[in-house]
Scaffold this motif. Structure first.
Motif, PDB file in Angstrom:
ATOM      1  N   GLU A  99       0.821  -1.214   0.000  1.00 16.70           N
ATOM      2  CA  GLU A  99       0.000   0.000   0.000  1.00 16.70           C
ATOM      3  C   GLU A  99       0.857   1.267   0.000  1.00 16.70           C
ATOM      4  O   GLU A  99       0.488   2.264  -0.611  1.00 16.70           O
ATOM      5  CB  GLU A  99      -0.942   0.016   1.208  1.00 16.70           C
ATOM      6  N   GLN A 119       1.558   8.760   6.169  1.00 18.47           N
ATOM      7  CA  GLN A 119       1.044   7.939   5.071  1.00 18.47           C
ATOM      8  C   GLN A 119       0.499   6.614   5.609  1.00 18.47           C
ATOM      9  O   GLN A 119      -0.610   6.196   5.259  1.00 18.47           O
ATOM     10  CB  GLN A 119       2.150   7.669   4.043  1.00 18.47           C
ATOM     11  N   ARG A 122      -2.815   7.134   7.460  1.00 18.50           N
ATOM     12  CA  ARG A 122      -3.953   7.323   6.544  1.00 18.50           C
ATOM     13  C   ARG A 122      -4.406   5.983   5.950  1.00 18.50           C
ATOM     14  O   ARG A 122      -5.603   5.701   5.883  1.00 18.50           O
ATOM     15  CB  ARG A 122      -3.588   8.301   5.421  1.00 18.50           C
ATOM     16  N   ILE A 123      -3.462   5.170   5.534  1.00 20.77           N
ATOM     17  CA  ILE A 123      -3.778   3.857   4.962  1.00 20.77           C
ATOM     18  C   ILE A 123      -4.454   2.969   5.997  1.00 20.77           C
ATOM     19  O   ILE A 123      -5.471   2.326   5.713  1.00 20.77           O
ATOM     20  CB  ILE A 123      -2.492   3.190   4.412  1.00 20.77           C
ATOM     21  N   ARG A 125      -6.046   3.918   8.757  1.00 19.45           N
ATOM     22  CA  ARG A 125      -7.377   4.464   9.093  1.00 19.45           C
ATOM     23  C   ARG A 125      -8.402   4.093   8.032  1.00 19.45           C
ATOM     24  O   ARG A 125      -9.549   3.776   8.340  1.00 19.45           O
ATOM     25  CB  ARG A 125      -7.334   5.991   9.216  1.00 19.45           C
ATOM     26  N   GLN A 126      -7.987   4.125   6.774  1.00 17.80           N
ATOM     27  CA  GLN A 126      -8.885   3.770   5.683  1.00 17.80           C
ATOM     28  C   GLN A 126      -9.309   2.305   5.810  1.00 17.80           C
ATOM     29  O   GLN A 126     -10.465   1.977   5.568  1.00 17.80           O
ATOM     30  CB  GLN A 126      -8.207   4.006   4.342  1.00 17.80           C
ATOM     31  N   ARG A 127      -8.404   1.452   6.212  1.00 18.54           N
ATOM     32  CA  ARG A 127      -8.714   0.028   6.351  1.00 18.54           C
ATOM     33  C   ARG A 127      -9.434  -0.277   7.646  1.00 18.54           C
ATOM     34  O   ARG A 127     -10.374  -1.060   7.680  1.00 18.54           O
ATOM     35  CB  ARG A 127      -7.421  -0.784   6.283  1.00 18.54           C
ATOM     36  N   GLY A 129     -10.532   2.170  10.196  1.00 20.70           N
ATOM     37  CA  GLY A 129     -11.361   3.160  10.871  1.00 20.70           C
ATOM     38  C   GLY A 129     -10.703   3.508  12.183  1.00 20.70           C
ATOM     39  O   GLY A 129      -9.503   3.391  12.346  1.00 20.70           O
ATOM     40  N   CYS A 133      -9.910  -2.207  15.007  1.00 15.74           N
ATOM     41  CA  CYS A 133     -10.209  -2.565  13.624  1.00 15.74           C
ATOM     42  C   CYS A 133     -11.407  -3.510  13.540  1.00 15.74           C
ATOM     43  O   CYS A 133     -11.628  -4.336  14.353  1.00 15.74           O
ATOM     44  CB  CYS A 133      -8.986  -3.242  13.031  1.00 15.74           C
TER      45      CYS A 133
END
Length: 133
Positions: A99, A119, A122-123, A125-127, A129, A133
């Motif tokens: 990623e 970076q 952000r990755i 958090r996108q996966r 939340g 998790c």
């Protein structure tokens, strides 16, 4: 590749010394008992217990240390407490490296600068939340 015996700070360019980590832990030593410490900005990094002259990563200031904690809070939910946790952890690092577009051998939070930590966060958090998790 990181410098495992830094003499110059990766953040400010200041002089770095190897010293007791009691300097940063309010008079108590932990782990190897050693750290690399920047005399200019106060950034530091611990050393490996079996190899007390080998830095565990880059020197970090408070924002970087906070970033590492935030990343781990998300990342660790991907593998901790799961069956075959070691395999899941390796799989999670391979995924994160892909990623981020970096080689797997460079995918370690202790080796990330502040931009890579942002970076990774952000990755993750996108996966994931918000934790957990």
């Amino acid at each position: 590749m990181i410098d495992t015996q830094p003499t110059t700070c990766n953040l400010c360019g200041g002089k770095v010394i190897l010293c007791s980590n009691a300097r940063v832990y309010h008079g108590r030593e932990y782990g190897s008992g050693r750290c690399y410490y920047c005399l200019s900005c106060g950034a530091y990094v611990g050393t490996h217990k079996p190899r007390p002259k080998e830095a565990m990563g880059l020197l970090a200031d408070e924002p970087m240390r906070k970033g590492k904690k935030l990343c781990h809070a998300l990342f660790d939910t991907l593998w901790q407490g799961k069956e075959h946790a070691n395999q899941e952890r390796s799989k999670a690092y391979r995924w994160l490296a892909r990623e981020m577009g970096i080689p797997i051998e460079d995918c370690h939070f202790g080796h990330f600068d502040i931009h890579q930590l942002r970076q990774a966060y952000r990755i993750l958090r996108q996966r994931c939340g918000d934790p957990p998790c």
